[in-house]
Design an enzyme around this catalytic site. Sequence first.
Site, PDB file in Angstrom:
ATOM      1  N   CYS A   6       0.701  15.518  10.010  1.00 30.92           N
ATOM      2  CA  CYS A   6      -0.534  15.711   9.389  1.00 30.92           C
ATOM      3  C   CYS A   6      -1.613  16.455   9.268  1.00 30.92           C
ATOM      4  O   CYS A   6      -2.057  17.815  10.106  1.00 30.92           O
ATOM      5  CB  CYS A   6      -0.519  14.490   8.045  1.00 30.92           C
ATOM      6  N   LYS A  50       1.594   8.919  15.518  1.00 35.07           N
ATOM      7  CA  LYS A  50       0.241  10.083  14.753  1.00 35.07           C
ATOM      8  C   LYS A  50      -0.970   9.664  15.454  1.00 35.07           C
ATOM      9  O   LYS A  50      -1.037   8.331  15.985  1.00 35.07           O
ATOM     10  CB  LYS A  50       0.616   9.686  13.444  1.00 35.07           C
ATOM     11  N   GLU A  89       6.444  13.322   6.213  1.00 30.75           N
ATOM     12  CA  GLU A  89       5.431  12.206   6.505  1.00 30.75           C
ATOM     13  C   GLU A  89       5.641  10.547   6.088  1.00 30.75           C
ATOM     14  O   GLU A  89       6.328  10.266   4.215  1.00 30.75           O
ATOM     15  CB  GLU A  89       4.447  12.285   7.198  1.00 30.75           C
TER      16      GLU A  89
END
Length: 311
Positions: free
Chosen positions: A174, A132, A45
């Site tokens: 994540c 995300k 990430e």
Amino acid sequence: MPVIRASVVQTCTAAYSLPDTLNKLHRLAKLAKERDGSQLAVFPEAFIGGYPRHSTFGAVIGSRSPEGRDEFLRYHQAAIEIPSPAITQVEAIARETELFLIVGVIERDGGTLFCTAVFIDPKSGYVAKHRKLMPTASERLVWGLGDSSTLSVVEGTFLAGDVTTKAKLSSCICWENYMPLLRTHYYSKGVQIWCAPTVDSRPVWQSTMTHIALEGRCFVLSACQFAQQKDFPPDHSVPLNCPRDPESVMIGGGSVIIDPLGQVLAGPLREGEGVLTADLDLDEIIRGKFDLDCVGHYARPDIFQLSVTGN
């Protein structure tokens, strides 16, 4: 037996320097290819652009400081656009190494930044991105929210000698991995290789990765950053009551590869940067779905249904 040789790369941004970070990507991609014979490599990430761990950007509720605005300016300048010359360089690295790359980036779109993962095919180049959906806690101060337009499951083609293998890949960044309906969406699209770029280095993260492998009957490749104070700009924030020490760990790694029955194939890696590699036998997915297919014979669509806006 359809097998893909895959790697997770544990590394970090080079002090928000785009040229230095791209050089690291090149070096580590070559290592995965030349040493391990990999066909697929997943980077963490925010690898390109940086994860601003411990930064406050001078913000409290109701007030922002000039210094915080300057820090955001620097962070914004370290981000990349899609497409851009930086993406072109990543495409060239994928082509040279013959690696399918999934790379975490900070994407700049006007004045807004997104935490994004890009899919780079060695022949076709850039093929997709995933933004995300829900930045966590203070991440929302500097990152915008993704939407349903980038919930891609990409089919990759992997060549090993005369053997061609196809596989469906997703990226879940994540703490998105804690979103049950997002997981169900990817499962419904037939994901086989679940790529999880992250900066979550907690030991409990391993439990999450194992759960997803078991739940989705898929291979899970989690690539985490490993970063020390020396990997950030010299004036970057450090934890409270923590002395400035170039060797002090800021993000502690824990990259791992797990098979569809929850067996750890490689990792977790804790001691510094490195590359983990494993063979992914795609037949193991079907062996696993013999007794659990959470979007098939275990789904109960007469009771539960998933609706995804825009899909």
